[in-house]
Write a protein that holds these residues in place. Structure first.
Motif, PDB file in Angstrom:
ATOM      1  N   ALA A 140      38.178 -58.360 -22.491  1.00  0.00           N
ATOM      2  CA  ALA A 140      38.425 -57.014 -21.975  1.00  0.00           C
ATOM      3  C   ALA A 140      39.820 -56.907 -21.374  1.00  0.00           C
ATOM      4  CB  ALA A 140      37.369 -56.656 -20.937  1.00  0.00           C
ATOM      5  N   ALA A 141      40.235 -57.934 -20.635  1.00  0.00           N
ATOM      6  CA  ALA A 141      41.572 -57.931 -20.045  1.00  0.00           C
ATOM      7  C   ALA A 141      42.646 -57.995 -21.123  1.00  0.00           C
ATOM      8  CB  ALA A 141      41.718 -59.102 -19.079  1.00  0.00           C
ATOM      9  N   ALA A 142      42.424 -58.845 -22.121  1.00  0.00           N
ATOM     10  CA  ALA A 142      43.424 -59.031 -23.172  1.00  0.00           C
ATOM     11  C   ALA A 142      43.625 -57.783 -24.008  1.00  0.00           C
ATOM     12  CB  ALA A 142      43.028 -60.194 -24.070  1.00  0.00           C
TER      13      ALA A 142
ATOM     14  N   GLY B 207      39.981 -66.238 -14.685  1.00  0.00           N
ATOM     15  CA  GLY B 207      40.246 -65.430 -13.505  1.00  0.00           C
ATOM     16  C   GLY B 207      40.326 -63.940 -13.756  1.00  0.00           C
ATOM     17  N   HIS B 208      40.172 -63.516 -15.012  1.00  0.00           N
ATOM     18  CA  HIS B 208      40.315 -62.085 -15.300  1.00  0.00           C
ATOM     19  C   HIS B 208      39.134 -61.265 -14.786  1.00  0.00           C
ATOM     20  CE1 HIS B 208      44.045 -62.456 -17.432  1.00  0.00           C
ATOM     21  NE2 HIS B 208      43.553 -63.389 -18.209  1.00  0.00           N
TER      22      HIS B 208
ATOM     23  N   GLY C 128      40.773 -49.234 -30.773  1.00  0.00           N
ATOM     24  CA  GLY C 128      42.136 -48.791 -30.566  1.00  0.00           C
ATOM     25  C   GLY C 128      42.738 -49.310 -29.295  1.00  0.00           C
ATOM     26  N   VAL C 129      41.931 -50.013 -28.477  1.00  0.00           N
ATOM     27  CA  VAL C 129      42.431 -50.525 -27.206  1.00  0.00           C
ATOM     28  C   VAL C 129      43.552 -51.516 -27.448  1.00  0.00           C
ATOM     29  CG1 VAL C 129      41.839 -51.796 -25.124  1.00  0.00           C
ATOM     30  CG2 VAL C 129      40.219 -50.162 -26.069  1.00  0.00           C
ATOM     31  N   GLY C 130      43.290 -52.540 -28.275  1.00  0.00           N
ATOM     32  CA  GLY C 130      44.295 -53.565 -28.535  1.00  0.00           C
ATOM     33  C   GLY C 130      45.476 -53.044 -29.316  1.00  0.00           C
ATOM     34  N   ARG C 131      45.208 -52.211 -30.316  1.00  0.00           N
ATOM     35  CA  ARG C 131      46.286 -51.724 -31.174  1.00  0.00           C
ATOM     36  C   ARG C 131      47.237 -50.801 -30.443  1.00  0.00           C
ATOM     37  NH1 ARG C 131      42.928 -49.781 -36.335  1.00  0.00           N
ATOM     38  NH2 ARG C 131      41.491 -49.204 -34.684  1.00  0.00           N
TER      39      ARG C 131
END
Length: 284
Positions: A140-142, A168-169, A265-268
């Motif tokens: 989720a953080a990445a 730690g995320h 679309g979050v990562g892109r």
């Protein structure tokens, strides 16, 4: 600044936050016990120090405490220095990463508050494996997810193993509990979220064809093995799947989530040109 204190006696009462970490009924990070947050390793401890969780103390071998000197400089907390042998006696096992930190829990947002400030959420049902949960937070953080909502049957994200696996995320990705199930999903729908249930069943819509890239989206993810319950799937607006080839019909929940987060679309759309996190996941 942090008060560096040398410890030679493993029975020293000042080390209570770190004692017997391998003993299930005495663990200080159990929610029903003292409810502390335990960070392990330089990278994870750095993220704890940068988080809203109030740090209580550190315990580490000299070189690990020295590596954290700059981060500890502005803090008024004890940093206990001990040999690896003394640390092993205190925590109950040999600690390869050489440093621990303890913290009190921070005040969590409510599910409504988290939804109000988010566009992309993961909603978990029955994810009881601490390593899967930690991996989900790291993914989720990445991939820039706004937060996670925990439905019934989920383990505690702040359990030491989850914190460690998440690198730690879990200390920086917002999360909240969704106590009403599955009725609490109506709150998300009322706030404009499309609720998508991820399942391997053949009748589900391929994720790329579900049109979830626009507007708010909440992705329902179930436990390893049984997956989402029927009531969760029935409460969703759309049922989606990740098309797969060969004889494989499903993926580990954290792996599937990473693919789905990216497809949403979050990562892109994430800004990959930003500066590297100074606490990047390189081995230390």
């Amino acid at each position: 600044m942090a008060n560096v204190i040398t410890i030679e006696d493993p029975a020293d009462p000042r080390l209570a936050d770190f004692r017997d970490l391998s003993t299930a009924d005495r663990r200080p990070d159990r929610p029903g016990g003292r409810g502390l947050v335990i960070a392990e390793g330089v990278v994870v401890v750095e993220r704890l120090l940068a988080s809203p969780y109030p740090v209580r103390a550190l315990l580490g071998v000299a070189r690990r405490i020295e590596a954290l000197a700059d981060r500890l400089a502005p803090l008024d907390v004890p940093a206990y220095v001990a040999t690896a042998e003394v640390m092993a006696e205190v925590v109950g096992f040999h600690l390869n990463r050489g440093v621990l930190a303890s913290a009190d829990r921070a005040v969590l947002p409510s599910a409504t508050e988290l939804a109000a400030s988010s566009r992309r959420l993961a909603v978990l049902e029955g994810v009881g494996d601490h390593e899967n949960l930690g991996s989900l937070f790291r993914n989720a953080a990445a991939l820039g997810l706004d937060g996670l909502l925990l439905g019934p049957g989920c383990s505690d994200p702040l359990y030491r193993r989850s914190v460690r696996v998440s690198m730690g995320h879990v200390l920086r990705v917002p999360f909240a509990t969704l106590d009403e199930w599955p009725g609490g999903l109506n709150m998300l729908r009322d706030k404009g979220f499309t609720i998508a249930a991820l399942t391997p069943r053949a009748s589900a819509v391929p994720l790329a064809e579900a049109g979830l890239g626009e507007g708010g989206a909440a992705l329902l993810l179930g436990s390893e093995g049984p997956g989402l319950t029927e009531e969760a799937i029935e409460a969703a607006d759309v049922v989606v799947r990740i098309p797969m080839s060969g004889q494989v019909d499903s993926l580990n929940v954290a792996t599937a989530a990473a693919i789905a987060f990216y497809e949403l679309g979050v990562g892109r759309n994430h800004d990959t040109s930003r500066k590297t996190d100074p606490t990047a996941d390189a081995a230390r």
